[in-house]
Design a protein around this motif. Sequence first.
Motif, PDB file in Angstrom:
ATOM      1  N   ASP A  82       0.840  -1.194   0.000  1.00 24.46           N
ATOM      2  CA  ASP A  82       0.000   0.000   0.000  1.00 24.46           C
ATOM      3  C   ASP A  82       0.878   1.248   0.000  1.00 24.46           C
ATOM      4  OD1 ASP A  82      -1.941   1.903   0.248  1.00 24.46           O
ATOM      5  OD2 ASP A  82      -2.826   1.107   2.088  1.00 24.46           O
ATOM      6  N   PHE A  83       0.855   1.998  -1.106  1.00 25.16           N
ATOM      7  CA  PHE A  83       1.594   3.250  -1.184  1.00 25.16           C
ATOM      8  C   PHE A  83       0.865   4.373  -0.441  1.00 25.16           C
ATOM      9  CE2 PHE A  83       4.074   0.833  -3.862  1.00 25.16           C
ATOM     10  CZ  PHE A  83       4.954   1.525  -4.690  1.00 25.16           C
ATOM     11  N   HIS A  84      -0.409   4.192  -0.181  1.00 26.94           N
ATOM     12  CA  HIS A  84      -1.204   5.084   0.687  1.00 26.94           C
ATOM     13  C   HIS A  84      -1.246   6.517   0.184  1.00 26.94           C
ATOM     14  CE1 HIS A  84      -2.927   5.958   4.806  1.00 26.94           C
ATOM     15  NE2 HIS A  84      -3.371   4.735   4.577  1.00 26.94           N
ATOM     16  N   GLY A  85      -1.048   6.736  -1.114  1.00 27.44           N
ATOM     17  CA  GLY A  85      -1.049   8.090  -1.646  1.00 27.44           C
ATOM     18  C   GLY A  85       0.129   8.931  -1.198  1.00 27.44           C
ATOM     19  N   ARG A  86       1.183   8.286  -0.688  1.00 27.06           N
ATOM     20  CA  ARG A  86       2.329   9.023  -0.148  1.00 27.06           C
ATOM     21  C   ARG A  86       3.355   9.385  -1.222  1.00 27.06           C
ATOM     22  NH1 ARG A  86       2.881   4.973   5.138  1.00 27.06           N
ATOM     23  NH2 ARG A  86       0.958   5.719   6.145  1.00 27.06           N
ATOM     24  N   PHE A  87       3.149   8.890  -2.445  1.00 27.58           N
ATOM     25  CA  PHE A  87       4.130   9.059  -3.509  1.00 27.58           C
ATOM     26  C   PHE A  87       3.630  10.057  -4.555  1.00 27.58           C
ATOM     27  CE2 PHE A  87       5.515   5.369  -1.450  1.00 27.58           C
ATOM     28  CZ  PHE A  87       6.738   4.934  -1.931  1.00 27.58           C
ATOM     29  N   HIS A  88       4.523  10.885  -5.059  1.00 30.26           N
ATOM     30  CA  HIS A  88       4.229  11.664  -6.246  1.00 30.26           C
ATOM     31  C   HIS A  88       4.334  10.745  -7.468  1.00 30.26           C
ATOM     32  CE1 HIS A  88       4.167  15.659  -4.335  1.00 30.26           C
ATOM     33  NE2 HIS A  88       5.063  15.143  -3.511  1.00 30.26           N
ATOM     34  N   ALA A  89       3.780  11.192  -8.579  1.00 33.79           N
ATOM     35  CA  ALA A  89       3.726  10.337  -9.778  1.00 33.79           C
ATOM     36  C   ALA A  89       5.115   9.895 -10.217  1.00 33.79           C
ATOM     37  CB  ALA A  89       3.014  11.083 -10.907  1.00 33.79           C
ATOM     38  N   ALA A  90       6.044  10.830 -10.306  1.00 36.89           N
ATOM     39  CA  ALA A  90       7.398  10.478 -10.740  1.00 36.89           C
ATOM     40  C   ALA A  90       8.056   9.536  -9.744  1.00 36.89           C
ATOM     41  CB  ALA A  90       8.231  11.745 -10.911  1.00 36.89           C
TER      42      ALA A  90
ATOM     43  N   ALA B 138       0.065  -3.109  -6.154  1.00 39.25           N
ATOM     44  CA  ALA B 138       0.535  -1.906  -5.475  1.00 39.25           C
ATOM     45  C   ALA B 138      -0.663  -0.966  -5.359  1.00 39.25           C
ATOM     46  CB  ALA B 138       1.657  -1.247  -6.248  1.00 39.25           C
ATOM     47  N   GLU B 139      -1.021  -0.648  -4.132  1.00 39.74           N
ATOM     48  CA  GLU B 139      -2.250   0.105  -3.863  1.00 39.74           C
ATOM     49  C   GLU B 139      -1.993   1.599  -3.766  1.00 39.74           C
ATOM     50  OE1 GLU B 139      -5.455   0.425  -0.170  1.00 39.74           O
ATOM     51  OE2 GLU B 139      -4.441  -1.467  -0.578  1.00 39.74           O
ATOM     52  N   GLU B 140      -2.840   2.366  -4.404  1.00 42.98           N
ATOM     53  CA  GLU B 140      -2.864   3.825  -4.350  1.00 42.98           C
ATOM     54  C   GLU B 140      -1.467   4.444  -4.490  1.00 42.98           C
ATOM     55  OE1 GLU B 140      -6.256   6.546  -2.338  1.00 42.98           O
ATOM     56  OE2 GLU B 140      -4.765   5.785  -0.935  1.00 42.98           O
ATOM     57  N   PRO B 141      -0.769   4.138  -5.598  1.00 43.05           N
ATOM     58  CA  PRO B 141       0.531   4.764  -5.817  1.00 43.05           C
ATOM     59  C   PRO B 141       0.417   6.249  -6.147  1.00 43.05           C
ATOM     60  CG  PRO B 141      -0.106   3.503  -7.741  1.00 43.05           C
ATOM     61  CD  PRO B 141      -1.129   3.208  -6.678  1.00 43.05           C
ATOM     62  N   LEU B 142      -0.798   6.679  -6.495  1.00 46.13           N
ATOM     63  CA  LEU B 142      -1.080   8.095  -6.724  1.00 46.13           C
ATOM     64  C   LEU B 142      -2.258   8.525  -5.862  1.00 46.13           C
ATOM     65  CD1 LEU B 142      -1.041   8.553 -10.613  1.00 46.13           C
ATOM     66  CD2 LEU B 142       0.739   9.194  -8.994  1.00 46.13           C
TER      67      LEU B 142
ATOM     68  N   PHE C 182       4.161  20.036   4.638  1.00 51.32           N
ATOM     69  CA  PHE C 182       3.206  18.945   4.803  1.00 51.32           C
ATOM     70  C   PHE C 182       3.627  17.702   4.023  1.00 51.32           C
ATOM     71  CE2 PHE C 182      -0.497  16.653   3.116  1.00 51.32           C
ATOM     72  CZ  PHE C 182      -1.117  16.278   4.299  1.00 51.32           C
ATOM     73  N   ALA C 183       3.429  16.547   4.646  1.00 55.07           N
ATOM     74  CA  ALA C 183       3.701  15.262   4.000  1.00 55.07           C
ATOM     75  C   ALA C 183       2.457  14.394   4.087  1.00 55.07           C
ATOM     76  CB  ALA C 183       4.883  14.560   4.662  1.00 55.07           C
ATOM     77  N   GLU C 184       2.189  13.614   3.044  1.00 52.11           N
ATOM     78  CA  GLU C 184       1.013  12.733   3.038  1.00 52.11           C
ATOM     79  C   GLU C 184       1.175  11.628   4.069  1.00 52.11           C
ATOM     80  OE1 GLU C 184      -1.826  12.884   1.485  1.00 52.11           O
ATOM     81  OE2 GLU C 184      -1.422  14.585   0.138  1.00 52.11           O
ATOM     82  N   TRP C 185       0.091  11.366   4.794  1.00 55.98           N
ATOM     83  CA  TRP C 185       0.094  10.266   5.772  1.00 55.98           C
ATOM     84  C   TRP C 185      -0.316   8.965   5.086  1.00 55.98           C
ATOM     85  CZ3 TRP C 185      -4.571   7.861   7.640  1.00 55.98           C
ATOM     86  CH2 TRP C 185      -4.330   6.835   8.544  1.00 55.98           C
TER      87      TRP C 185
END
Length: 381
Positions: free
Chosen positions: A183-191, A208-212, A378-381
């Motif tokens: 689970d990437f949990h939306g913590r990653f930018h596209a690149a 791989a879950e929620e890479p974006l 700020f950083a994504e949780w």
Amino acid sequence: MKITKVETFAVPPRWLLCRIETDEGIVGWGEPVVEGRAATVRTAVGELAELLIGKDPSRVEDHWQLMTKGSFYRGGPVLSSAVAGLDQALWDIAGKSLGVPVHVLLGGAVRDRVRAYSWVGGDDPAGITDAVHAQVEAGFTAVKMNACGPMNRLATVRDIDDVTARAAAAREALGPDRDFAVDFHGRFHAANARKVLPHLAPFNPLFAEEPLLPDYPHLLEGLTAASPVPIATGERLYSRTDVLPALQAGVAVLQPDLSHAGGISEVRRIASLAETFDTLIAPHCPLGPVSLAASLQVAFTTPNFLIQEQSIGIHYNDGAEVLDYVVDTEVFRFHQGHLALPTAPGLGIEVDEAAVRAADGRTPDWHNPVWRHEDGSFAEW
């Protein structure tokens, strides 16, 4: 039969349950919640309840249409989650009034058991091996973990090494016959996601879950086309129109949440839509007993179902567990990592109403952590 009362209960660890009562004594339960916004959803449920009092509960679809479209401003996580819980409760009443499980009303089961996975953490890589071994010993054939904790905007060599080390540890502990999802949990930018995903491929994750973040559907097609790992998304998508861009982008797995995406009524339709894109369904459910029960009713009737998330034993269940709120826990007993077909009427569970009432308001509202990068932003949780 008429609806006479709608109640809500905020219970530990972070769940909201709703109860619909009828004049014939039949009661239905639902789980309308946005994690971290339970109080807000509770208010929305109270507003929507005004549309239900005095009405025939058997008109489930008509109620769904009115609750979702009767207001000029529609959709979004709060309203969709409020509708979801009420929809679950209406289906529960429908099944109980006819003496059959909801899956019978949906056309009947297409499988005999449902495969489920268990969480093994991942924010902190310490203990991944032991956690995976424990789930294997418990009979599970699949686990899921977070890819990382706080993630830099573009991964450093150390970041990539940490992500792959988690995957390597999980694969070694599982062997070749079991699965893990990341689970990437939306913590990653596209690149960043494009940079990291190829490093996971040698370990063959299930997906791989929620890479974006769901904010960027226009970038999803490029990522799915470039990724050697199947891409999953959907827990923060709340309707057929929300999921359509993800399906058009070619995601391999869609993860609608029965407590967020309009309940049984809408997730059933989302699953059918996904089938036309040859996309599999893995319902999101790090939640409580009613959400899991509703998820199973859909899972058993969905041909393109892959695997079910569930929160029994999950790391955040502090002070309360799924099983604490049901009378008969046998329905949630795992057999070699699978759950059996529920046979009781309605959602297939009997909620322990005394336990729910006693737990209502016992803990403060839960809110997710707020993370920051080293520079203070700020950083994504």
